[in-house]
Design an enzyme around this catalytic site. Structure first.
Site, PDB file in Angstrom:
ATOM      1  N   CYS A  10       0.869  -1.182   0.000  1.00 60.22           N
ATOM      2  CA  CYS A  10       0.000   0.000   0.000  1.00 60.22           C
ATOM      3  C   CYS A  10       0.907   1.234   0.000  1.00 60.22           C
ATOM      4  O   CYS A  10       2.066   1.138  -0.416  1.00 60.22           O
ATOM      5  CB  CYS A  10      -0.987  -0.030   1.163  1.00 60.22           C
ATOM      6  SG  CYS A  10      -0.221  -0.051   2.805  1.00 60.22           S
ATOM      7  N   ASN A  13       2.287   1.297   4.373  1.00 63.71           N
ATOM      8  CA  ASN A  13       2.581   0.018   5.047  1.00 63.71           C
ATOM      9  C   ASN A  13       2.242   0.059   6.533  1.00 63.71           C
ATOM     10  O   ASN A  13       2.893  -0.603   7.349  1.00 63.71           O
ATOM     11  CB  ASN A  13       4.047  -0.406   4.823  1.00 63.71           C
ATOM     12  CG  ASN A  13       4.366  -1.842   5.226  1.00 63.71           C
ATOM     13  OD1 ASN A  13       5.497  -2.162   5.582  1.00 63.71           O
ATOM     14  ND2 ASN A  13       3.390  -2.726   5.190  1.00 63.71           N
ATOM     15  N   CYS A  15      -1.500   0.710   7.367  1.00 71.08           N
ATOM     16  CA  CYS A  15      -2.953   0.493   7.481  1.00 71.08           C
ATOM     17  C   CYS A  15      -3.403  -0.756   6.708  1.00 71.08           C
ATOM     18  O   CYS A  15      -3.735  -1.777   7.308  1.00 71.08           O
ATOM     19  CB  CYS A  15      -3.730   1.704   6.983  1.00 71.08           C
ATOM     20  SG  CYS A  15      -3.441   3.197   7.962  1.00 71.08           S
ATOM     21  N   ARG A  16      -3.418  -0.674   5.383  1.00 73.29           N
ATOM     22  CA  ARG A  16      -4.022  -1.750   4.586  1.00 73.29           C
ATOM     23  C   ARG A  16      -3.134  -2.966   4.401  1.00 73.29           C
ATOM     24  O   ARG A  16      -3.584  -4.106   4.608  1.00 73.29           O
ATOM     25  CB  ARG A  16      -4.450  -1.194   3.215  1.00 73.29           C
ATOM     26  CG  ARG A  16      -5.604  -0.230   3.296  1.00 73.29           C
ATOM     27  CD  ARG A  16      -5.777   0.535   2.003  1.00 73.29           C
ATOM     28  NE  ARG A  16      -4.655   1.452   1.789  1.00 73.29           N
ATOM     29  CZ  ARG A  16      -4.491   2.194   0.712  1.00 73.29           C
ATOM     30  NH1 ARG A  16      -5.369   2.103  -0.290  1.00 73.29           N
ATOM     31  NH2 ARG A  16      -3.457   3.005   0.613  1.00 73.29           N
ATOM     32  N   SER A  17      -1.888  -2.763   3.945  1.00 72.55           N
ATOM     33  CA  SER A  17      -1.080  -3.946   3.613  1.00 72.55           C
ATOM     34  C   SER A  17      -0.729  -4.805   4.835  1.00 72.55           C
ATOM     35  O   SER A  17      -0.666  -6.035   4.689  1.00 72.55           O
ATOM     36  CB  SER A  17       0.157  -3.582   2.785  1.00 72.55           C
ATOM     37  OG  SER A  17       1.022  -2.709   3.468  1.00 72.55           O
ATOM     38  N   ASP A 125      -8.468   3.756   1.163  1.00 70.52           N
ATOM     39  CA  ASP A 125      -7.473   4.112   2.170  1.00 70.52           C
ATOM     40  C   ASP A 125      -8.200   4.565   3.435  1.00 70.52           C
ATOM     41  O   ASP A 125      -8.899   5.583   3.417  1.00 70.52           O
ATOM     42  CB  ASP A 125      -6.602   5.242   1.615  1.00 70.52           C
ATOM     43  CG  ASP A 125      -5.456   5.604   2.547  1.00 70.52           C
ATOM     44  OD1 ASP A 125      -5.450   5.117   3.696  1.00 70.52           O
ATOM     45  OD2 ASP A 125      -4.580   6.363   2.120  1.00 70.52           O
TER      46      ASP A 125
HETATM   47  P1  4NP Z   1      -1.815   2.754   4.026  1.00 66.52           P
HETATM   48  O1  4NP Z   1      -2.450   4.101   4.617  1.00 66.52           O
HETATM   49  O2  4NP Z   1      -1.228   3.119   2.671  1.00 66.52           O
HETATM   50  O3  4NP Z   1      -2.982   1.835   3.926  1.00 66.52           O
HETATM   51  O4  4NP Z   1      -0.763   2.313   5.019  1.00 66.52           O
HETATM   52  C1  4NP Z   1      -1.736   5.282   4.742  1.00 66.52           C
HETATM   53  C2  4NP Z   1      -0.808   5.409   5.749  1.00 66.52           C
HETATM   54  C3  4NP Z   1      -0.107   6.594   5.896  1.00 66.52           C
HETATM   55  C4  4NP Z   1      -0.338   7.639   5.040  1.00 66.52           C
HETATM   56  C5  4NP Z   1      -1.279   7.512   4.019  1.00 66.52           C
HETATM   57  C6  4NP Z   1      -1.964   6.326   3.868  1.00 66.52           C
HETATM   58  N1  4NP Z   1       0.364   8.868   5.205  1.00 66.52           N
HETATM   59  O5  4NP Z   1       0.112   9.810   4.442  1.00 66.52           O
HETATM   60  O6  4NP Z   1       1.221   8.933   6.105  1.00 66.52           O
END
Ligand code: 4NP
Length: 153
Positions: A10, A13, A15-17, A125
């Site tokens: 993602c 790294n 939240c989703r992955s 997201d």
């Molecule tokens: P992820 O979510 O891609 O599912 O881990 C996010 C985590 C952090 C951020 C954006 C999306 N960020 O902007 O820090």
């Protein structure tokens, strides 16, 4: 037979992955499928950090402890190391393509394209929302984990 190596990707790294990694480990473990699983972000924002506390909470509600996972960034070697590299949304897919060295062995796919009837849908997201977004993520990654296990069996 060597185990199949799958990398979920993602943006951050956190939240989703990590949830995709946890769901796939669980689904593979439940049917005795030998896999090696990891997750990574295309960005370096959260390298070395544990998953977002909301992801940790969601996984805990599902009986899985992901607090020991640590963020890392996707790198070109991953395309040689893994059989599958699986992104969560179209933005991830574009970012993954930018890192792809072009001569790796990994097959690259978007997660919900693997789920019959969900093709083309992105894993939203959940970073800027509340806990309900993480529950939706869990539902998406669980459906995909089961579809992947069916495919590998
Ligand atoms: P992820 O979510 O891609 O599912 O881990 C996010 C985590 C952090 C951020 C954006 C999306 N960020 O902007 O820090």
């Amino acid at each position: 037979m060597p185990s199949t190596k799958v990398l979920f990707v993602c943006l951050g790294n956190i939240c989703r992955s990590p949830l995709a990694e946890a769901a796939f480990r669980k689904a593979a473990g439940e049917c005795g499928l030998e896999v090696e699983v990891d997750s990574a972000g295309t960005a370096d924002y959260h390298v070395g950090e544990p998953p977002d506390p909301r992801s940790v909470d969601e996984a805990r509600q599902q009986g899985i402890d992901i607090s020991g996972y640590r963020g890392r960034q996707l790198h070109a070697d991953d395309f040689h190391e893994f059989d599958f590299i699986i992104g969560m949304d179209r933005s991830n897919m574009a970012n993954i393509a930018r890192v792809d060295p072009g001569d790796g062995r990994a097959r690259v796919a978007m997660l919900l394209d693997i789920v019959p009837g969900q093709e083309g849908r992105e894993v939203a997201d959940p970073y800027y929302g509340g806990a309900e977004g993480f529950a939706r993520t869990w539902a998406d990654v669980t459906a995909a984990a089961e579809a992947l296990v069916d495919r590998f069996r």
